[in-house]
Design an enzyme around this catalytic site. Structure first.
Site: not given
Ligand code: 13P
Length: 272
Positions: A29-31, A114, A116, A186, A192, A232, A253-254
């Protein structure tokens, strides 16, 4: 070689042989990250890479770059998707993306609900459930995100909270359609932060969630549903997390932003 090293070597061997057979869904997930140049470099770096045949790989970029994915991954096994869709076919919905638009670009997955989006844009379970319906109806696989915040985790309410999110999110689909859905757990407080739960804790919650789905929807459906973990996840912890019972994939994510770490994670989950 001392005993500790021998033990570690044996453990590594066992882990890699287990991972060689288990199938995983790996979703990046590149956000709201990456520039056009970065997207192109990433795609160039992965398009001919050998990701093997065992695991399913999905990358979810920002919408403006979907045309690059359609173009570069035309002959690749790597799939891609969107980070959101709107639950109406078309109309006056400024800033939104329709399901047809995602299909026009060859998307196969949509991340929905999600944390967020739930926290920053006030998306509620009811709204998310309409999006899940829209996806299932249009052969886009919804990745329904659930996750508790730290307060719920600490006060012990999190299991009720999570099962409610599942129930509400799936309220508009039938048991038969459940096989077209991915549930992504999650915990909000781990996204993050660089911190992840211990594999044992991940295992405990994922087992609990699967048991709940089995109870609600029946053994066949619950046993086979893809239940991913996120928060993470990175090359240094994905191997151990993959051993956790009832984890059938990862939402990353990251660590999915760099082609090197994305490939490393795939290699580890291939038992290489
Ligand atoms: P991180 O892997 O950066 O913690 O992000 C997780 C995430 O929200 C994937 O959707």
């Amino acid at each position: 070689m001392d005993k500790a090293n021998v033990k570690q070597m044996i453990r590594n061997e066992i882990v890699s042989s287990l991972l060689k057979t288990q199938k995983f869904l790996i979703v990046g997930n590149w956000k709201m990250n990456q520039t056009k140049h970065e997207v192109m470099s990433f795609l160039d770096a992965i398009v001919d890479y050998d990701f093997g045949n065992k695991n399913k790989l999905v990358i979810v970029p920002s919408n403006p770059y979907l045309y690059l994915f359609e173009d570069k991954l035309r002959y690749s096994k790597i799939l891609y998707g969107v980070q959101n869709v709107f639950p109406k076919n078309e109309g006056a919905f400024t800033g939104e993306l329709s399901i047809q638009m995602t299909k026009d670009f060859g998307c196969k997955y949509a991340i929905l609900g999600h944390s967020e989006r739930r926290t920053l844009f006030n998306e509620c379970d009811e709204f998310v459930s309409k999006k899940v319906r829209m996806c299932v109806q249009n052969q886009i696989i919804p990745i329904l995100c659930i996750g508790e915040n730290l307060e719920d985790r600490k006060n012990g309410n999190y299991k009720k909270f999570l099962t409610n999110q599942i129930k509400e999110g799936l309220s508009r689909i039938s048991g038969e359609e459940l096989k077209e859905v991915v549930i992504a757990y999650e915990p909000i407080w781990e996204i993050g932060t660089g911190e992840t739960e211990l594999p044992d804790q991940v295992e405990e919650i994922n087992m609990f969630l699967r048991k709940f789905i089995i109870k609600e929807y029946g053994n066949d459906k619950g046993k086979n549903i893809t239940l991913t973990y996120g928060g993470s996840v990175k090359p240094s912890n994905v191997g151990e997390l993959a051993l956790a019972q009832d984890v059938s994939g990862f939402l990353i994510g990251g660590a999915s932003l760099e082609s090197k770490t994305f490939k490393d994670i795939s290699d580890i989950l291939n038992g290489n």
